[in-house]
Design a protein around this motif. Sequence first.
Motif, PDB file in Angstrom:
ATOM      1  N   UNK A  30      -4.873  21.328 -45.621  1.00 22.08           N
ATOM      2  CA  UNK A  30      -3.674  21.010 -45.218  1.00 22.08           C
ATOM      3  C   UNK A  30      -4.019  19.942 -43.831  1.00 22.08           C
ATOM      4  N   UNK A  31      -3.561  18.714 -43.830  1.00 20.67           N
ATOM      5  CA  UNK A  31      -3.903  18.055 -42.611  1.00 20.67           C
ATOM      6  C   UNK A  31      -2.799  18.450 -41.591  1.00 20.67           C
ATOM      7  N   UNK A  32      -3.633  18.751 -40.594  1.00 22.74           N
ATOM      8  CA  UNK A  32      -2.870  19.441 -39.259  1.00 22.74           C
ATOM      9  C   UNK A  32      -3.618  19.301 -38.052  1.00 22.74           C
ATOM     10  N   UNK A  67      -6.821  15.391 -38.519  1.00 21.79           N
ATOM     11  CA  UNK A  67      -6.707  13.710 -38.838  1.00 21.79           C
ATOM     12  C   UNK A  67      -8.421  13.260 -38.704  1.00 21.79           C
ATOM     13  N   UNK A  68      -9.158  13.888 -37.415  1.00 21.55           N
ATOM     14  CA  UNK A  68     -10.482  13.394 -36.993  1.00 21.55           C
ATOM     15  C   UNK A  68     -11.456  13.968 -38.180  1.00 21.55           C
ATOM     16  N   UNK A  76      -5.229  17.769 -51.013  1.00 25.31           N
ATOM     17  CA  UNK A  76      -4.886  17.456 -49.494  1.00 25.31           C
ATOM     18  C   UNK A  76      -3.293  17.566 -49.284  1.00 25.31           C
ATOM     19  N   UNK A  77      -2.873  18.151 -48.624  1.00 23.55           N
ATOM     20  CA  UNK A  77      -1.414  18.520 -48.146  1.00 23.55           C
ATOM     21  C   UNK A  77      -1.001  17.947 -46.592  1.00 23.55           C
ATOM     22  N   UNK A  78       0.094  17.274 -46.648  1.00 23.17           N
ATOM     23  CA  UNK A  78       0.345  17.128 -45.233  1.00 23.17           C
ATOM     24  C   UNK A  78       1.331  18.195 -44.839  1.00 23.17           C
TER      25      UNK A  78
END
Length: 377
Positions: A224-226, A350-351, A369-371
């Motif tokens: 997960x993008x967090x 994000x980094x 990959x999930x937002x």
Amino acid sequence: MSFTTLGLSPDLLKILSNQNFALPTPIQEKAIPAILNRQDVLGIAKTGSGKTASYVLPILMNLQKAAELKNRHVHVLVLVPTRELAEQVKAVFQAFSKGLAVPVKTTAVFGGVSINPQMTALQNVNVLVATPGRLLDLVDSNAVHLGSIETLVLDEADKMLNLGFKDEVDRIISLLPVKRQNILLSATLNADLRLIHQVLLTDPEVIVIESEEASLAQIKQVAYIVSDEKKGPFLRYLINHHEMKQVLIFASAVHTADAIVNKLRKNNFDAKAIHSKKSQGARTETLYLFKSGKLRILVATDLMGRGIDINELPFVVNYELPRSPKDYIHRIGRTGRAGSIGEAISLVSPDELSHFEVIQKKMGKEVELIDSGSVLK
């Protein structure tokens, strides 16, 4: 192939049967006969592949044949990088020793606790499991002598060399008899390991088990993008949403592990941390609670994670990504073991996205990959 074809004694076969060991793993199939024949062995296989039993069983078998076992000197030395692994290896020796015709005494020594009880426990020990620093402390105190060692095992040798134990290991090896059996076990084969392999091993049986990719098939991976500031709340959401009854969370630093636990506990989650800054007593108790299912959430650093061996751990969470792709594979390999299905979840800021791409490339597997924002809507 079954254990009955590997040359083990009826006593050991009975112990294996009583402990529900049905079939040997690939590393066991190849290592047990070689060690029984007193060959040097280089074994490369992932954590969780049965490496410990692959040397414990034939070593116990060989000790049963040793007429000189009754003397007061240590016959087998197993070097490991961490206290947790020392206790784990000792437990395996003790479990497989129960009921043998010739009693075998095993003890473990490591730093972080008083040395005096360990000195006392060394009396009449046949198998000594040790971290290098504490072993040298005992040698310098004349509490243990290494002149009768017949078999040397370096377990998790890759991690031991990465952690800077090389000088201590070199000194220990210089104290051992020249004529002995050497067993080198590792999850990976790197340049340092190749060097010590060339120096330490004589005409070894080389066993390489390429099974990491197969084991990854047992693990459902998702990321997960967090953002960093939202990782804590999102972690708590995941634990509730998936109804996680048991989960191992990896952090990359001690202070992060403690911070995760503090936040979880403030939100009424049963959680504890295990890392190098905890006392040995606290670490042992925490690991026992987690392995026995009495602790729901364990937060660990990479080094401590090497002592966590649970056959049916359902969830692993990477709160932060490790620096090394190999450490990523090691982390998620805590789940999906012994034929069970596991789930590995990574929280990627994000980094960290470019680094996560490198991890996937090295692993040879693409991860969904999930937002995280879309999940919480």
